[in-house]
Design an enzyme around this catalytic site. Structure first.
Site, short mmCIF file in Angstrom:
data_model
loop_
_atom_site.label_atom_id
_atom_site.label_comp_id
_atom_site.label_asym_id
_atom_site.label_seq_id
_atom_site.Cartn_x
_atom_site.Cartn_y
_atom_site.Cartn_z
N LYS A 483 0.89 -1.27 0.09
CA LYS A 483 0.20 0.14 0.00
C LYS A 483 0.70 1.03 -0.07
CE LYS A 483 -0.35 -0.23 5.05
NZ LYS A 483 -1.07 -0.93 6.24
N TYR A 708 13.98 32.35 4.59
CA TYR A 708 12.89 32.87 4.88
C TYR A 708 12.93 33.44 6.35
CZ TYR A 708 10.57 31.77 0.61
OH TYR A 708 10.25 31.56 -0.85
C1 LIG Z 1 -0.32 -1.56 6.93
C2 LIG Z 1 -0.77 -2.59 7.50
C3 LIG Z 1 0.13 -3.82 8.01
C4 LIG Z 1 1.68 -3.74 7.95
O1 LIG Z 1 1.95 -3.00 9.13
P1 LIG Z 1 3.61 -3.01 9.52
O2 LIG Z 1 3.72 -2.49 10.77
O3 LIG Z 1 4.27 -1.77 8.40
O4 LIG Z 1 4.12 -4.18 9.18
C5 LIG Z 1 -0.60 -5.00 8.44
N1 LIG Z 1 -1.70 -4.89 8.33
C6 LIG Z 1 -2.65 -3.91 8.18
C7 LIG Z 1 -4.09 -4.16 8.40
C8 LIG Z 1 -2.21 -2.68 7.70
O5 LIG Z 1 -2.87 -1.81 7.55
#
Ligand SMILES: *Cc1c(COP(=O)(O)O)cnc(C)c1O
Length: 810
Positions: A483, A708
């Site tokens: 993701k 700035y």
């Molecule tokens: C993003 C996510 C993960 C992964 O989490 P990490 O801490 O990056 O390993 C696992 N499960 C769900 C439902 C997530 O949204």
């Protein structure tokens, strides 16, 4: 080509079953995904993260008929026409075979080891010595237990010198490498800090590496790397700043891109100009110079050749092309082994079915019929739509190719015709020897990068993956979270690596992310975390599996499936055990299951939940409660739907801290990209490296201010460097005014004043820095995140899409 009966005496084995002892092979295979022509292979069932015995059937189906295995109980009855050799350890057997092959050549073999610079020194020497020698070099950084064996295997009678790299990371490993390589000439490049390579002390590390040189003379080594206890070794030829060093470094002067070295060898003093300014490159040049002097080269010759060395990109890179294409750029060297590696990588790319190759003539290869046949065979078993050859000699290869091909006599000729070649909508591999400069072709085809880039190391992804796999018991599956543009690291480029490494599932947040992966040819199952009504069409179209998290989305998805007449569509049920984000609450399980049971429209493939504090000790009890509740909820579901579902609750931290809760599958996220909240638990490599460059350097008196709102107040007369990264690139504004640290030539510097949109300023008063120097933006991303009260996740995913991603595979 060897036959089995010839190699038998050279491999220690306990048992054999050889219906066809005359079977011939030329390829040592250990990974069935890379097998092209099975009948050519001898397959070794290596027992590593994965047990190679599990792939014997696959190899057999690809035509392999000869196997070296270690499982005494392996049932060979299904393979009546195959040869089997039982050994104690398949890796050692492969090494024995490589050692035997090596022993058949009585040519000089240069063994290189050391902490840094091995690969560079190897490639440079190859270039420096090639006018006199048909020089073989181990490909890329193939320096491991397996890599060295495979490297040696490619040595042929045409070579008259071999340069082989050896790398070790723990005690005891070098003996095996030494027995294979048996160098006749040694090079020790450098000795880095001990802990970074898994040793207890510098002495221990040196001693292990030095084992490569047992009985070897001479060994070229910087005197600064030799610990006290070894200083009397008589086989050493040293370089360094001391009068007793054979090559003494007397001093140097620098201009913009050269360093003039003042040196003394034997009684003679001389100068050599090296086309580099950084210390690491200069050290590597000094090693090369001393090697050449020792081999008897004249200073004039060395000088003429050293000045032609280039700090070229030696890694294979994957870039986005201008014409809806992907360009794999591997233009530093060209030989059989590295061509094979590059073709394997090309084969992994799914984003287009059309694969093309631009291939220049080779280095160090004599053009015999045998060689040409070998190359033609390698190319003919790939699925290539077109091969474009560069170089006069390549006509002979062309006549043996089975796919459409073109020939250009020179790179210039190719460049003139490039626009008409139709290199659009494809994956194109550029593979060429250095002197053909195929990178010029690459430059025309690739979108020009702005000075800030995010380098993504795809090999590091594979490493991290196997680190986490080694935490799992047999049979536990793995889902990789891709993701948010794979936590900032890219989409199909990363997904291709994961698919190739046989991940069970990929997970995206939104449907359009999943659709993009499908359009890029990703075929493994994809779960979507946040589907909504408007995207159901695409879920079907792209064969995505939605997370169902509420009664509302459950009803509407079922209603949608009814309109399509679809039954048993795979979905994933999200259960809320304490996160209170998405998911069914315990009291919603009953009604949800009723709906699922009566409709028959969906099939629950997995049920899952998410731990709120998997990496936290204080929340340990809460995690245990969540796990408990999750199990209860799932049993309730399974009981009423009448079938069992896969269960998963662990994210990255969960994998490490809650091994009792791995269940059927785990969901690996940030750990895949090299970050883990559990310090030092695993040997992870950071996947992304954000780099920028210095645009301008100024001297500013202490009465002035920088940036700035006059926030950059100076305490002293200062030297200020402006770099091309700002908050619009994802460099958080909170990192301004001394909070942010960057690294230039190995030195840490801090920000001055407010971060601007596209730029920011650094205080370089105390270090050596020049305009154009490379700047490492996050030398310590964890620390940077802590300094501004956030977590690495936010910094990683915040690197904006305008920062170009360049992918490497080493
Ligand atoms: C993003 C996510 C993960 C992964 O989490 P990490 O801490 O990056 O390993 C696992 N499960 C769900 C439902 C997530 O949204």
């Amino acid at each position: 080509m060897y036959t089995l009966d010839i190699i038998l005496p050279h491999i220690d084995h306990s048992k054999r079953l050889l219906p066809y002892p005359q079977a011939r092979f030329s390829v040592l295979a250990y990974d069935t995904r890379k097998i092209r022509l099975g009948t050519d292979c001898l397959f070794f069932a290596l027992v590593q993260q994965r047990d190679g015995h599990r792939y014997i059937l696959d190899a057999y189906q690809k035509g392999v008929r000869s196997f070296v295995i270690s499982d005494p109980d392996f049932d060979t009855r299904d393979y009546p026409d195959a040869n089997f050799l039982w050994v104690n350890d398949t890796m050692r057997a492969l090494q024995q075979l490589a050692a035997y092959h090596r022993s058949r050549f009585s040519i000089p073999v240069v063994g290189i080891t050391g902490s840094n610079g091995k690969t560079i020194v190897k490639s440079w020497l190859h270039q420096l010595l090639s006018p006199e020698y048909k020089c073989y070099q181990s490909p890329k950084s193939y320096n491991s237990q397996l890599g060295v064996a495979l490297s040696l295997w490619n040595l042929t009678a045409e070579h008259d010198l071999a340069i082989i790299e050896a790398g070790v990371s723990k005690i005891g490993e070098m003996d095996f490498l030494q027995q294979m390589i048996r160098p006749t000439f040694g090079i020790f490049t450098s000795l880095g800090t001990a802990h970074r390579e898994g040793f207890n002390s510098k002495e221990e590390k040196f001693a292990e590496k030095w084992k490569l040189f047992a009985g070897v003379s001479p060994v070229i080594v910087p005197s600064s790397a030799i610990p006290e206890a070894y200083s009397s070794s008589s086989n050493c030829i040293t370089w360094g700043g001391r009068p007793e060093d054979q090559l003494q470094f007397l001093g140097s002067s620098q201009d913009k891109d050269h360093t003039v070295l003042q040196l003394r060898y034997e009684k003679e003093s001389f100068v050599i100009a090296a086309p580099f300014v950084d210390k690491a490159s200069i050290d590597n040049v000094l090693t090369c110079i001393l090697v050449m002097l020792t081999m008897g080269y004249a200073v004039d010759t060395i000088e003429q050749r050293v000045v032609l060395l280039r700090p070229l990109e030696m890694r294979l890179q994957l870039k986005k092309g201008k014409y809806n294409n992907s360009i794999i750029d591997d233009t530093y060297s060209n030989d059989f082994a590295s061509l094979q590696i590059a073709l394997d990588f090309l084969g992994q790319q799914n984003q287009s079915d059309v694969k093309k190759l631009i291939l220049s003539d080779f280095e160090g290869e004599e053009w015999t019929t045998k060689t040409i046949d070998k190359f033609a065979q390698l190319l003919n078993v790939q699925s290539l739509s077109q091969v474009i050859l560069v170089g006069e000699r390549m006509e002979m290869l062309r006549s043996k190719l089975q796919m459409p091909s073109l020939l250009f006599k020179s790179t210039d000729e190719l460049l003139n015709a490039l626009a008409d070649l139709g290199l659009k909508n494809c994956v194109l591999l550029l593979k060429g020897a250095r002197k053909f400069e195929l990178e010029r072709v690459g430059r025309l085809l690739v979108e020009q990068s702005h000075d800030t880039i995010l380098e993504i190391n795809l090999k590091a992804i594979e490493n991290n993956l196997s680190q986490y796999r080694s935490c799992l018991s047999k049979g536990v599956r793995m889902m990789a979270m891709v993701k948010a543009f794979s936590y900032g690291s890219g989409s199909f480029e990363v997904a291709n690596v994961l698919q190739f490494n046989k991940l069970d599932y990929l997970t995206v947040a939104f449907v359009d992310e999943g659709a993009e992966l499908r359009r890029a040819g990703i075929s493994i199952p994809i779960m979507v975390l946040s589907p909504h009504e408007g995207t159901f069409e695409d879920i079907l179209l792209y064969d995505l599996e939605p997370e169902i998290y509420s009664i509302r989305i459950l009803r509407s998805f079922i209603a949608f499936l009814e309109t399509r007449g679809i039954t048993s569509y795979p979905v994933h049920l999200k259960l809320d055990t304490g996160m209170h984000r998405l998911g069914f609450m315990p009291d919603e399980i009953g009604p949800a299951v009723d709906i699922i049971r009566t409709s028959q429209r969906i099939k629950i493939v997995t049920a899952f939940s998410h731990l709120v504090g998997a990496g936290s000790r204080e929340l340990g009890t809460f995690s245990t409660q969540q796990i408990q509740l999750f199990k209860q909820m799932v049993s309730q579901i399974e009981l009423s739907i009448g079938y069992s579902v896969m269960k998963h609750i662990c994210n990255t931290s969960g994998i490490v801290y809650h091994p009792e809760a791995h269940m059927d599958m785990v969901r690996l996220g940030i750990g895949l990209y090299g970050f883990d909240m559990a310090p030092n638990a695993l040997n992870l490599e950071e996947v992304g490296t954000l780099k920028t460059t210095i645009t301008q350097i100024k001297k500013i008196p202490k009465t002035e201010t920088v940036g700035y709102d006059r926030k950059g107040v100076l305490q002293r007369d200062s030297i200020i460097a402006t770099v091309k990264i700002g908050y619009a690139d994802g460099y958080d504004r909170r990192l301004g005014n001394g909070i942010g640290e960057m690294s230039i030539n190995g030195n840490i510097v801090t920000t001055v004043g407010n971060i601007c949109m596209d730029m920011c300023m650094l205080d370089v008063t105390d270090i050596e820095a020049r305009e154009g120097d490379e700047v490492l933006v996050f030398p310590d991303l964890n620390q940077a995140a802590r300094n501004i009260g956030t977590i690495p996740y936010e910094l990683l995913t915040g690197i904006s899409s305008r920062v170009k991603r360049v992918y490497f595979y080493e």
